[in-house]
Design a protein around this motif. Structure first.
Motif, PDB file in Angstrom:
ATOM      1  N   THR A 188      -5.996   4.052  -0.503  1.00 61.82           N
ATOM      2  CA  THR A 188      -4.859   3.427   0.191  1.00 61.82           C
ATOM      3  C   THR A 188      -4.857   3.769   1.668  1.00 61.82           C
ATOM      4  OG1 THR A 188      -3.599   3.646  -1.864  1.00 61.82           O
ATOM      5  CG2 THR A 188      -2.366   3.142   0.136  1.00 61.82           C
ATOM      6  N   LEU A 189      -5.163   5.015   1.994  1.00 61.02           N
ATOM      7  CA  LEU A 189      -5.180   5.422   3.398  1.00 61.02           C
ATOM      8  C   LEU A 189      -6.283   4.704   4.172  1.00 61.02           C
ATOM      9  CD1 LEU A 189      -4.016   7.359   5.532  1.00 61.02           C
ATOM     10  CD2 LEU A 189      -5.695   9.055   4.782  1.00 61.02           C
ATOM     11  N   LEU A 190      -7.472   4.593   3.602  1.00 60.64           N
ATOM     12  CA  LEU A 190      -8.564   3.911   4.278  1.00 60.64           C
ATOM     13  C   LEU A 190      -8.278   2.419   4.439  1.00 60.64           C
ATOM     14  CD1 LEU A 190     -11.687   5.623   2.659  1.00 60.64           C
ATOM     15  CD2 LEU A 190     -10.682   6.050   4.896  1.00 60.64           C
ATOM     16  N   PRO A 223      -9.231  13.782  -9.592  1.00 60.17           N
ATOM     17  CA  PRO A 223      -9.970  12.581  -9.162  1.00 60.17           C
ATOM     18  C   PRO A 223      -9.114  11.321  -9.116  1.00 60.17           C
ATOM     19  CG  PRO A 223     -11.251  13.848 -10.751  1.00 60.17           C
ATOM     20  CD  PRO A 223      -9.881  14.438 -10.747  1.00 60.17           C
ATOM     21  N   GLY A 224      -8.302  11.090 -10.136  1.00 58.14           N
ATOM     22  CA  GLY A 224      -7.493   9.869 -10.152  1.00 58.14           C
ATOM     23  C   GLY A 224      -6.476   9.817  -9.034  1.00 58.14           C
ATOM     24  N   ARG A 225      -5.780  10.920  -8.843  1.00 57.33           N
ATOM     25  CA  ARG A 225      -4.757  10.927  -7.797  1.00 57.33           C
ATOM     26  C   ARG A 225      -5.370  10.903  -6.405  1.00 57.33           C
ATOM     27  NH1 ARG A 225       0.626  14.726  -8.071  1.00 57.33           N
ATOM     28  NH2 ARG A 225       1.529  14.152  -6.054  1.00 57.33           N
ATOM     29  N   MET A 226      -6.465  11.607  -6.228  1.00 57.01           N
ATOM     30  CA  MET A 226      -7.104  11.650  -4.912  1.00 57.01           C
ATOM     31  C   MET A 226      -7.710  10.301  -4.549  1.00 57.01           C
ATOM     32  SD  MET A 226      -7.582  13.732  -2.397  1.00 57.01           S
ATOM     33  CE  MET A 226      -7.431  15.355  -3.108  1.00 57.01           C
ATOM     34  N   PHE A 278       0.826  -1.207   0.000  1.00 51.01           N
ATOM     35  CA  PHE A 278       0.000   0.000   0.000  1.00 51.01           C
ATOM     36  C   PHE A 278       0.859   1.255   0.000  1.00 51.01           C
ATOM     37  CE2 PHE A 278      -3.661  -2.485   2.038  1.00 51.01           C
ATOM     38  CZ  PHE A 278      -4.279  -2.630   0.812  1.00 51.01           C
ATOM     39  N   VAL A 279       1.936   1.238   0.780  1.00 52.05           N
ATOM     40  CA  VAL A 279       2.829   2.401   0.814  1.00 52.05           C
ATOM     41  C   VAL A 279       3.507   2.590  -0.538  1.00 52.05           C
ATOM     42  CG1 VAL A 279       4.889   3.364   1.895  1.00 52.05           C
ATOM     43  CG2 VAL A 279       3.200   2.204   3.296  1.00 52.05           C
ATOM     44  N   ILE A 280       3.949   1.498  -1.163  1.00 52.64           N
ATOM     45  CA  ILE A 280       4.605   1.593  -2.471  1.00 52.64           C
ATOM     46  C   ILE A 280       3.620   2.092  -3.530  1.00 52.64           C
ATOM     47  CG2 ILE A 280       5.749   0.245  -4.270  1.00 52.64           C
ATOM     48  CD1 ILE A 280       6.868  -1.548  -2.067  1.00 52.64           C
ATOM     49  N   ILE A 281       2.372   1.628  -3.467  1.00 52.94           N
ATOM     50  CA  ILE A 281       1.366   2.084  -4.425  1.00 52.94           C
ATOM     51  C   ILE A 281       1.110   3.586  -4.267  1.00 52.94           C
ATOM     52  CG2 ILE A 281      -1.091   1.920  -4.988  1.00 52.94           C
ATOM     53  CD1 ILE A 281      -0.901  -1.063  -4.462  1.00 52.94           C
ATOM     54  N   SER A 282       1.170   4.088  -3.050  1.00 52.84           N
ATOM     55  CA  SER A 282       0.944   5.528  -2.842  1.00 52.84           C
ATOM     56  C   SER A 282       2.002   6.377  -3.534  1.00 52.84           C
ATOM     57  CB  SER A 282       0.912   5.839  -1.346  1.00 52.84           C
ATOM     58  OG  SER A 282       2.193   5.641  -0.754  1.00 52.84           O
ATOM     59  N   TRP A 283       3.195   5.826  -3.746  1.00 55.81           N
ATOM     60  CA  TRP A 283       4.224   6.579  -4.456  1.00 55.81           C
ATOM     61  C   TRP A 283       3.867   6.775  -5.925  1.00 55.81           C
ATOM     62  CZ3 TRP A 283       8.585   2.958  -2.318  1.00 55.81           C
ATOM     63  CH2 TRP A 283       8.696   3.143  -0.939  1.00 55.81           C
ATOM     64  N   GLY A 284       3.002   5.913  -6.466  1.00 58.82           N
ATOM     65  CA  GLY A 284       2.582   6.096  -7.847  1.00 58.82           C
ATOM     66  C   GLY A 284       1.816   7.381  -8.074  1.00 58.82           C
ATOM     67  N   SER A 285       1.266   7.961  -7.006  1.00 56.39           N
ATOM     68  CA  SER A 285       0.549   9.227  -7.161  1.00 56.39           C
ATOM     69  C   SER A 285       1.480  10.363  -7.568  1.00 56.39           C
ATOM     70  CB  SER A 285      -0.170   9.583  -5.861  1.00 56.39           C
ATOM     71  OG  SER A 285       0.765   9.789  -4.810  1.00 56.39           O
ATOM     72  N   PHE A 286       2.786  10.241  -7.263  1.00 57.42           N
ATOM     73  CA  PHE A 286       3.729  11.274  -7.652  1.00 57.42           C
ATOM     74  C   PHE A 286       3.944  11.315  -9.162  1.00 57.42           C
ATOM     75  CE2 PHE A 286       5.618  10.130  -3.312  1.00 57.42           C
ATOM     76  CZ  PHE A 286       4.766  11.015  -2.667  1.00 57.42           C
ATOM     77  N   CYS A 287       3.600  10.227  -9.830  1.00 57.03           N
ATOM     78  CA  CYS A 287       3.762  10.165 -11.287  1.00 57.03           C
ATOM     79  C   CYS A 287       2.519  10.635 -12.030  1.00 57.03           C
ATOM     80  CB  CYS A 287       4.111   8.741 -11.721  1.00 57.03           C
ATOM     81  SG  CYS A 287       5.607   8.075 -10.942  1.00 57.03           S
ATOM     82  N   SER A 308       3.074   3.678  11.158  1.00 50.96           N
ATOM     83  CA  SER A 308       4.093   4.325  10.332  1.00 50.96           C
ATOM     84  C   SER A 308       3.712   4.266   8.857  1.00 50.96           C
ATOM     85  CB  SER A 308       5.452   3.652  10.564  1.00 50.96           C
ATOM     86  OG  SER A 308       5.825   3.722  11.923  1.00 50.96           O
ATOM     87  N   CYS A 309       3.204   3.119   8.393  1.00 53.86           N
ATOM     88  CA  CYS A 309       2.768   3.022   6.996  1.00 53.86           C
ATOM     89  C   CYS A 309       1.613   3.981   6.721  1.00 53.86           C
ATOM     90  CB  CYS A 309       2.344   1.586   6.682  1.00 53.86           C
ATOM     91  SG  CYS A 309       3.709   0.396   6.685  1.00 53.86           S
ATOM     92  N   THR A 310       0.702   4.118   7.669  1.00 53.54           N
ATOM     93  CA  THR A 310      -0.403   5.061   7.507  1.00 53.54           C
ATOM     94  C   THR A 310       0.110   6.492   7.430  1.00 53.54           C
ATOM     95  OG1 THR A 310      -1.814   3.541   8.768  1.00 53.54           O
ATOM     96  CG2 THR A 310      -2.607   5.796   8.479  1.00 53.54           C
TER      97      THR A 310
END
Length: 501
Positions: free
Chosen positions: A288-290, A279-282, A263-272, A318-320
């Motif tokens: 992921t946070l929920l 809408p897509g990034r949010m 989940f943490v690694i997937i959240s880094w994809g938002s930087f791209c 920490s991941c959250t």
């Protein structure tokens, strides 16, 4: 005469016929005991079951664990947890007052015979419940050997109370000590020691010195050192059995650690993702946070209670936080983009005002001088931007001074601020957000400098080419890898120390 008197006295005594029956059976048993070969065994006439065989009598204890029935670590309404074991317990001691008939290596005595001889008052300190196993009869035996050794062996299911600490959960290692001691006799009378018994073999013949449960690996270790319990009227000897419980980490790695890391690694994809695609990034970040919040709630509910944050809770929190910081970074980017667009519009207005100032001739010049003034300029974005020659710089300053004098005080301050902003930002490139403000144009006031720095930082965050996202795509993975190394190094060292304690 005696046979008639005893029933009469028993009937008159409290308890009536029941006490008389028990007394009669006890007298018959004391006078004659039948062992396995159907021979009679008589106790010595001067034997007393209330007196130990000798001073400092050594009682040997042996435990053979057949099965670990379960570990209850979520015991409700209790401050301790429980371990249920199926064991064969052996207790032996030397009794020189009892002798085996000649030619017999041992004799098996009836289980009821234990009420007629001295037996140690064995007390298991952490014992919760104990039930002797039975099928057709109780699984218990009483033997007397030719070397005057009395051995008692029973098969039982025991439940042990164990104080557990779950701060390192699921890397925790639990050490439960079981003390076998005497409640009445002190070390001067009775001393307890361990005696190894025959190892129980499993179905395939492997030694059962440890047991693998779905969540635990249970290991039994006998402590050969002397242990003393202080209570009552002196010191009491104790033989200690150590139970070590370590968890199977495979299930926790697959169920908690691996998904949370993904989940943490997937959240880094938002930087791209382009910041304008809100809408897509949010949706990616909020989902992921929920998911991490739900996982934390599930783990906290199903895990045992602890006085502090557990090891797995520290990881999930920490991941959250990493995902939350990624979401916060996106909020900063959106605010910077909005601020940058507002400043771009204001910059265009300032350029138009500067162009109007440069096109307007000074007031003291006549018509001929106005026509003779050379005006040059270059087209910029469809708007002709005139430029005065170097010789007329003084005239431009004079015109600006006269124009300011005609304005009111409030309009004069607005004009001066716009003029300073125009001059300071006109020196920058087409993307002025990446350049810092010249120190010569900055205000001498400390708060003004701080404001300009914040202004430059906000515009940097809102750069259209995604400067902050590029830096975040480098910083976030590096911080997460550093946190992972520190986390596992710290908690694994603590678990290793607890294992060898």
């Amino acid at each position: 005469m005696w046979t008639l008197l005893v029933p009469l006295l028993a009937l008159l005594a409290p308890g009536g016929w029941a006490s008389f029956t028990a007394s009669k059976e006890l007298l018959e048993c004391a006078s004659q005991i039948l062992y396995m070969d159907q021979h009679a065994y008589d106790l010595p006439h001067n034997y007393s079951r209330n007196i130990p065989p000798a001073k400092n009598t050594t009682v040997y204890v042996g435990v053979n664990v057949n099965r670990v029935s379960g570990v209850d670590e979520n015991k409700e309404g209790s401050s301790s947890q429980e371990i249920t074991l199926d064991v064969f317990l052996q207790v032996s001691w030397e009794e020189p007052r009892l002798k085996v008939p000649a030619g017999k290596p041992l004799i098996d005595l009836p289980w009821e015979f234990r009420q007629l001889i001295w037996m140690p008052d064995l007390y298991i300190w952490q014992l919760q419940t104990m039930r002797i196993l039975s099928v057709l009869q109780e699984m218990a035996s009483l033997r007397l050997y030719s070397n005057h050794t009395v051995s008692v062996s029973i098969g039982a299911t025991i439940t042990i109370k164990c104080q557990m600490d779950f701060v390192l959960y699921p890397l925790d290692v639990q050490n439960c000590a079981i003390d076998f001691s005497s409640y009445k006799y002190t070390t001067e009378d009775v001393r307890f020691e361990w005696r190894e018994v025959g190892t129980w073999l499993g179905v395939v013949g492997e030694q059962r010195n440890h047991f693998r449960l779905p969540k635990y690996v249970v290991q039994f270790v006998t402590d050969k050192s002397n242990h003393i319990r202080n209570f009552g009227e002196g010191e009491h000897s104790a033989a200690r059995l150590q139970i070590k419980l370590s968890r199977e980490l495979r299930s926790y790695l697959l169920e908690s650690y691996l998904p949370s890391s993904l989940f943490v690694i997937i959240s880094w994809g938002s930087f791209c993702v382009i910041p304008e695609i809100v809408p897509g990034r949010m949706v990616l970040l909020v989902t992921t946070l929920l998911s991490l919040v739900t996982m934390f709630d599930t783990v906290s509910t199903n895990s045992p209670d602890a006085l502090e944050l557990k090891c797995i809770e520290v990881w999930l929190i920490s991941c959250t936080l990493f995902v939350f910081l990624a979401l916060l970074e996106y909020f900063v980017v959106l605010f910077g983009i909005r601020y940058d667009k507002s400043w771009s519009k204001r910059r265009q207005d300032l350029r138009r005002a500067a162009s109007a100032v440069q096109l307007a001739p000074p007031l003291h010049m006549n018509h001929a001088q106005r026509l003779s003034t050379p005006v040059t300029g270059t087209p910029q974005g469809g708007v002709f931007t005139p430029q005065l020659s170097v010789e007329d710089e003084g005239l431009k300053q004079q015109f600006s001074h006269q124009t300011i004098q005609r304005l009111t005080g409030k309009d004069r301050r607005k004009w001066r601020d716009n003029k300073v902003g125009c001059e300071s930002r006109s020196l920058k490139k087409d993307s002025p957000i990446l350049e810092t403000l010249p120190t010569s144009r900055m205000s001498s006031s400390f708060f003004s400098r701080i404001g300009e720095i914040i202004d430059s930082g906000v515009m940097f965050c809102g750069a259209q080419h995604g400067a902050l996202d590029r830096y975040a795509l480098i910083v976030f993975p590096m911080c997460f890898v550093l946190f992972t190394i520190i986390y596992w190094t710290t908690y694994l060292s603590e678990a290793h120390r607890a294992m060898h304690k």
